[in-house]
Motif scaffolding. Sequence first.
Motif, PDB file in Angstrom:
ATOM      1  N   ALA A 204       0.828  -1.205   0.000  1.00 34.08           N
ATOM      2  CA  ALA A 204       0.000   0.000   0.000  1.00 34.08           C
ATOM      3  C   ALA A 204       0.861   1.252   0.000  1.00 34.08           C
ATOM      4  CB  ALA A 204      -0.919  -0.005   1.228  1.00 34.08           C
ATOM      5  N   ALA A 205       1.947   1.233   0.790  1.00 33.48           N
ATOM      6  CA  ALA A 205       2.847   2.387   0.838  1.00 33.48           C
ATOM      7  C   ALA A 205       3.542   2.594  -0.499  1.00 33.48           C
ATOM      8  CB  ALA A 205       3.882   2.191   1.945  1.00 33.48           C
ATOM      9  N   ALA A 206       3.924   1.498  -1.150  1.00 35.31           N
ATOM     10  CA  ALA A 206       4.597   1.598  -2.452  1.00 35.31           C
ATOM     11  C   ALA A 206       3.688   2.240  -3.488  1.00 35.31           C
ATOM     12  CB  ALA A 206       5.034   0.212  -2.919  1.00 35.31           C
ATOM     13  N   LYS A 207       2.415   1.865  -3.480  1.00 38.70           N
ATOM     14  CA  LYS A 207       1.466   2.405  -4.456  1.00 38.70           C
ATOM     15  C   LYS A 207       1.140   3.871  -4.190  1.00 38.70           C
ATOM     16  CE  LYS A 207      -0.520  -2.166  -5.217  1.00 38.70           C
ATOM     17  NZ  LYS A 207      -1.641  -3.071  -4.938  1.00 38.70           N
ATOM     18  N   ARG A 208       1.300   4.303  -2.932  1.00 37.37           N
ATOM     19  CA  ARG A 208       1.045   5.707  -2.611  1.00 37.37           C
ATOM     20  C   ARG A 208       2.292   6.573  -2.740  1.00 37.37           C
ATOM     21  NH1 ARG A 208      -1.709   3.406   1.885  1.00 37.37           N
ATOM     22  NH2 ARG A 208       0.084   3.984   3.180  1.00 37.37           N
TER      23      ARG A 208
ATOM     24  N   ILE B 172       7.216   7.313  -6.346  1.00 37.01           N
ATOM     25  CA  ILE B 172       7.594   6.415  -7.435  1.00 37.01           C
ATOM     26  C   ILE B 172       6.365   5.732  -8.014  1.00 37.01           C
ATOM     27  CG2 ILE B 172       8.903   4.325  -8.004  1.00 37.01           C
ATOM     28  CD1 ILE B 172      10.928   5.152  -5.888  1.00 37.01           C
ATOM     29  N   GLY B 173       5.394   5.440  -7.167  1.00 36.80           N
ATOM     30  CA  GLY B 173       4.199   4.732  -7.597  1.00 36.80           C
ATOM     31  C   GLY B 173       3.237   5.553  -8.432  1.00 36.80           C
ATOM     32  N   GLN B 174       3.539   6.838  -8.625  1.00 34.69           N
ATOM     33  CA  GLN B 174       2.631   7.676  -9.402  1.00 34.69           C
ATOM     34  C   GLN B 174       2.807   7.509 -10.910  1.00 34.69           C
ATOM     35  OE1 GLN B 174       0.213   9.073  -7.560  1.00 34.69           O
ATOM     36  NE2 GLN B 174       1.386   7.998  -6.000  1.00 34.69           N
TER      37      GLN B 174
ATOM     38  N   ALA C  81       2.944  13.502  -8.146  1.00 26.98           N
ATOM     39  CA  ALA C  81       3.798  12.770  -7.205  1.00 26.98           C
ATOM     40  C   ALA C  81       4.202  13.618  -6.013  1.00 26.98           C
ATOM     41  CB  ALA C  81       5.039  12.263  -7.928  1.00 26.98           C
ATOM     42  N   ILE C  82       4.271  14.931  -6.200  1.00 25.56           N
ATOM     43  CA  ILE C  82       4.632  15.797  -5.076  1.00 25.56           C
ATOM     44  C   ILE C  82       3.391  16.427  -4.442  1.00 25.56           C
ATOM     45  CG2 ILE C  82       6.943  16.283  -5.927  1.00 25.56           C
ATOM     46  CD1 ILE C  82       5.966  18.899  -7.043  1.00 25.56           C
ATOM     47  N   GLY C  83       2.220  15.878  -4.784  1.00 26.11           N
ATOM     48  CA  GLY C  83       0.996  16.296  -4.127  1.00 26.11           C
ATOM     49  C   GLY C  83       0.250  17.407  -4.816  1.00 26.11           C
TER      50      GLY C  83
ATOM     51  N   LEU D  20      12.953  11.655  -8.621  1.00 24.09           N
ATOM     52  CA  LEU D  20      11.810  10.868  -9.068  1.00 24.09           C
ATOM     53  C   LEU D  20      11.853  10.687 -10.581  1.00 24.09           C
ATOM     54  CD1 LEU D  20       8.601  12.045  -7.158  1.00 24.09           C
ATOM     55  CD2 LEU D  20       9.631   9.774  -7.161  1.00 24.09           C
ATOM     56  N   TRP D  21      12.121  11.764 -11.290  1.00 23.26           N
ATOM     57  CA  TRP D  21      12.152  11.720 -12.757  1.00 23.26           C
ATOM     58  C   TRP D  21      13.231  10.755 -13.245  1.00 23.26           C
ATOM     59  CZ3 TRP D  21       8.594  14.200 -15.767  1.00 23.26           C
ATOM     60  CH2 TRP D  21       8.816  14.176 -17.142  1.00 23.26           C
ATOM     61  N   VAL D  22      14.416  10.841 -12.642  1.00 20.89           N
ATOM     62  CA  VAL D  22      15.513   9.934 -13.017  1.00 20.89           C
ATOM     63  C   VAL D  22      15.133   8.487 -12.745  1.00 20.89           C
ATOM     64  CG1 VAL D  22      17.875   9.229 -12.433  1.00 20.89           C
ATOM     65  CG2 VAL D  22      17.334  11.652 -12.719  1.00 20.89           C
TER      66      VAL D  22
END
Length: 244
Positions: A19-23, A26-28, A43-45, A217-219
């Motif tokens: 659940a944490a991985a999907k939230r 990276i999971g976005q 991803a940054i809200g 995140l992009w990398v």
Amino acid sequence: MDDQHRDERTPSFSEAFAAAAKRSGIGQVAPGETPTAQSLLRAIGGIRGLVESILPGLAFLVIYTFTRDLTPSVLAPLAVSVVFIVVRLATRSPVMPAVAGLIGVAISAALALFTGRAEDNFLPGLIINAVSVLVLLVSIVVRWPLIGLIVGVLTGDALGWRADPAKFRVVLIATWCWVGLFGLRLAVELPLYLAGEAGALASVKLLLGVPLYAAMLWVTWLLVRAAFGHQKTVATADPSPENP
């Protein structure tokens, strides 16, 4: 009764991790999906998450720079965080991200007020960075790179990536990149903390916060896309505003 008990049971560690991985940030973006500016902002809200991440630290920096007074410098971010909660309640938005932010700001402020040292406002962040480096390094040493674990959950291939040399190499490199991010923060911020340079520390933390997190995140997305491009995720991740 049994069905009700199963519904109310405490999630296992693997379920909680999934659940944490999907939230997570990276999971976005699904492995193999082309990242976009919109997915990065998500991803940054979103805009709100960006404001909530930056404004408390900016409030400390501005007030401390002009007053050199500890109390208003740490209480202002606290007041800003409370406003964020009120706004989310008024707009019927998810309130937990703002509550989590308030807790973090409150702990930092309480520590600084207790010691009377403005630089201690940044001690919790330094500890988080140090723990992050340690966790990532341990995952590398035991040959279970943390980025690989997250991507494995997102693709529904929890173990297969370890048997694929190309995929393993990619997630290993990505994990080292995140070690570099948290390590850079420590390398720059710790000397300023030890020197008692609270104003410079506030400035550096803003620069090495959201911008560096977004770039990493992009990398990571690009690296993972290169190795997992032919796979689809088992589920679409839910957007989750969060502070790096």
